[in-house]
Design a protein around this motif. Structure first.
Motif, short mmCIF file in Angstrom:
data_model
loop_
_atom_site.label_atom_id
_atom_site.label_comp_id
_atom_site.label_asym_id
_atom_site.label_seq_id
_atom_site.Cartn_x
_atom_site.Cartn_y
_atom_site.Cartn_z
N ALA A 10 0.81 -8.04 -1.54
CA ALA A 10 -0.25 -8.02 -2.54
C ALA A 10 0.33 -8.44 -3.88
O ALA A 10 1.56 -8.52 -4.06
N GLN A 11 -0.54 -8.73 -4.84
CA GLN A 11 -0.10 -9.04 -6.20
C GLN A 11 0.74 -7.86 -6.73
O GLN A 11 0.50 -6.70 -6.40
N SER A 12 1.73 -8.16 -7.55
CA SER A 12 2.69 -7.14 -8.00
C SER A 12 2.03 -5.94 -8.67
O SER A 12 2.51 -4.81 -8.52
N ASP A 13 0.95 -6.16 -9.44
CA ASP A 13 0.32 -5.01 -10.12
C ASP A 13 -0.94 -4.53 -9.41
O ASP A 13 -1.78 -3.85 -10.00
N HIS A 14 -1.08 -4.90 -8.13
CA HIS A 14 -2.21 -4.40 -7.34
C HIS A 14 -2.11 -2.88 -7.26
O HIS A 14 -1.00 -2.33 -7.10
N PRO A 15 -3.23 -2.16 -7.37
CA PRO A 15 -3.19 -0.68 -7.30
C PRO A 15 -2.47 -0.14 -6.08
O PRO A 15 -1.81 0.90 -6.15
N LEU A 16 -2.55 -0.85 -4.95
CA LEU A 16 -1.92 -0.36 -3.72
C LEU A 16 -0.39 -0.37 -3.80
O LEU A 16 0.28 0.32 -3.03
N THR A 17 0.17 -1.18 -4.72
CA THR A 17 1.64 -1.24 -4.82
C THR A 17 2.21 0.00 -5.50
O THR A 17 3.42 0.20 -5.49
N HIS A 18 1.34 0.83 -6.09
CA HIS A 18 1.79 2.01 -6.81
C HIS A 18 1.65 3.30 -6.00
O HIS A 18 1.91 4.38 -6.53
N GLU A 33 -0.84 -14.00 -5.24
CA GLU A 33 -0.27 -13.88 -6.60
C GLU A 33 -1.36 -13.77 -7.64
O GLU A 33 -1.21 -13.08 -8.66
N ALA A 34 -2.47 -14.47 -7.41
CA ALA A 34 -3.58 -14.47 -8.37
C ALA A 34 -4.46 -13.23 -8.25
O ALA A 34 -5.43 -13.08 -8.99
N GLY A 35 -4.13 -12.34 -7.31
CA GLY A 35 -4.89 -11.12 -7.15
C GLY A 35 -6.19 -11.28 -6.40
O GLY A 35 -7.08 -10.43 -6.49
N MET A 36 -6.29 -12.35 -5.59
CA MET A 36 -7.53 -12.62 -4.87
C MET A 36 -7.61 -11.90 -3.53
O MET A 36 -8.64 -11.93 -2.88
N GLY A 37 -6.53 -11.26 -3.10
CA GLY A 37 -6.56 -10.55 -1.83
C GLY A 37 -5.17 -10.23 -1.34
O GLY A 37 -4.18 -10.40 -2.07
N ILE A 38 -5.08 -9.75 -0.10
CA ILE A 38 -3.80 -9.41 0.52
C ILE A 38 -3.63 -10.23 1.78
O ILE A 38 -4.58 -10.85 2.27
N SER A 39 -2.41 -10.23 2.32
CA SER A 39 -2.16 -11.03 3.52
C SER A 39 -1.00 -10.44 4.31
O SER A 39 -0.17 -9.70 3.76
N LEU A 40 -0.95 -10.79 5.60
CA LEU A 40 0.19 -10.45 6.45
C LEU A 40 1.03 -11.71 6.60
O LEU A 40 0.56 -12.71 7.15
N LEU A 41 2.27 -11.67 6.12
CA LEU A 41 3.13 -12.86 6.13
C LEU A 41 4.54 -12.50 6.60
O LEU A 41 4.98 -11.36 6.49
N GLY A 79 9.41 -11.35 -8.36
CA GLY A 79 8.47 -10.27 -8.62
C GLY A 79 7.02 -10.70 -8.68
O GLY A 79 6.17 -10.00 -9.27
N ASP A 80 6.69 -11.85 -8.09
CA ASP A 80 5.30 -12.35 -8.13
C ASP A 80 4.39 -11.57 -7.17
O ASP A 80 3.19 -11.44 -7.42
#
Length: 301
Positions: free
Chosen positions: A169-177, A233-241, A253-254
């Motif tokens: 997810a994007q680095s500052d996505h709520p789920l990363t915290h 990176e743009a905060g448009m969603g999450i992915s499995l990679l 840190g992107d």
């Protein structure tokens, strides 16, 4: 190979009898005679000809497709005969699915060129299903894929290394915290950014969804990994990679890996071949590929 077939291929490539004759160092009547002889042998007309164009008809498409296979097999036969006395050399047509082809294959090819300077590799990168089809039709000597494809008796599949996949997810996505591990079911309401059908990464994602009976409400599709990473990176969603695909983004840190309780998900990287006979060049490349198993697997340890 039958010279009539070589002339036929050149006419199809150039879409013009005069241009084909020039490249083959023949006269135009000679080219026409070769095509006429081929059509008499097959018993059908193969080309539609006017003053403006030369193009294949349906019968011509069949002959063209199989002539390409004959050309590949003929070249392979000559390489095998040369290999009886010579060192590893010649061309290798290598195919790879996107994760392996974009993030692992370049360094392996660089090493192959260093060890075997007379090997001439060409590379095709596509999704897993396409690579398997190209190996089946003799257009590729070997494919390296992740995930599965339609079982075909003529193809030999050899799993040789593991790949680890994570949710990002994007680095500052709520789920990363989150301090505690996230459960997969908590991600159902997120927008998922996925690869297209036929890709190994898409197959892996759908396996994860099925395993946890999760059905995301919002899904976006892209045909390669790079735009997926940009969207994340743009905060448009999450992915499995694959972790291999996100090394640079993690370093800067992107994006961040989500701490998901049930992951990582592991899958196989597999070697796909068709012919039981291998040139010295191909055998040398495959040996080198297998020798990198520990390097490829290092994130699994």
């Amino acid at each position: 190979m039958d010279q009539r077939l070589e002339v036929f291929l050149k006419v199809v490539e150039k879409k013009n009898f005069s241009k084909a004759a020039e490249e083959l160092h023949m006269t135009q009547p000679a080219v026409s005679q070769y095509i006429r002889s081929l059509e008499e042998t097959t018993g059908v007309k193969l080309l539609e000809r006017t003053n403006k164009y030369v193009r294949l008809n349906k019968a011509g498409e069949i002959v063209y497709h199989h002539t390409l296979e004959i050309k590949e097999l003929y070249a392979k036969m000559n390489h095998l005969l040369d290999d009886l006395t010579n060192k590893a050399s010649g061309s290798i047509a290598i195919g790879a699915s996107y994760t392996f082809g974009e993030y692992l294959l370049p360094r392996i090819i660089a090493e192959a060129k260093e060890q075997f300077p007379d090997i001439k590799p060409t590379v095709t990168i596509a999704n897993t299903a396409t690579i398997a089809e190209l190996v089946l039709s003799h257009q590729l000597d070997v494919g390296i894929v992740e995930g599965h494809f339609k079982d075909v008796m003529e193809l030999k599949t050899e799993p040789f290394a593991k790949d680890r996949m994570v949710v990002v997810a994007q680095s500052d996505h709520p789920l990363t915290h989150h301090n505690k591990p996230i459960e997969m079911k908590e991600l159902a309401e997120e927008t998922w950014i996925l690869r297209e059908l036929g890709s190994g990464t898409r197959e892996a994602t759908e396996n994860v969804f099925e395993q946890f009976s999760m059905f995301p409400q919002s899904i976006m599709h892209f045909s390669s990994t790079q735009p997926i990473k940009a969207m994340v990176e743009a905060g448009m969603g999450i992915s499995l990679l694959s972790e291999w695909a996100i090394q640079k983004e993690l370093h800067y840190g992107d994006i961040k890996i989500l701490n998901v309780k049930e992951l990582p998900y592991t899958r196989d990287f597999s070697i796909v071949t068709r012919s039981p006979f291998q040139t010295k060049a191909l055998s040398a490349f495959l040996d080198l590929l297998r020798s990198h198993k520990e390097l490829i697997d290092f994130k699994i340890q």
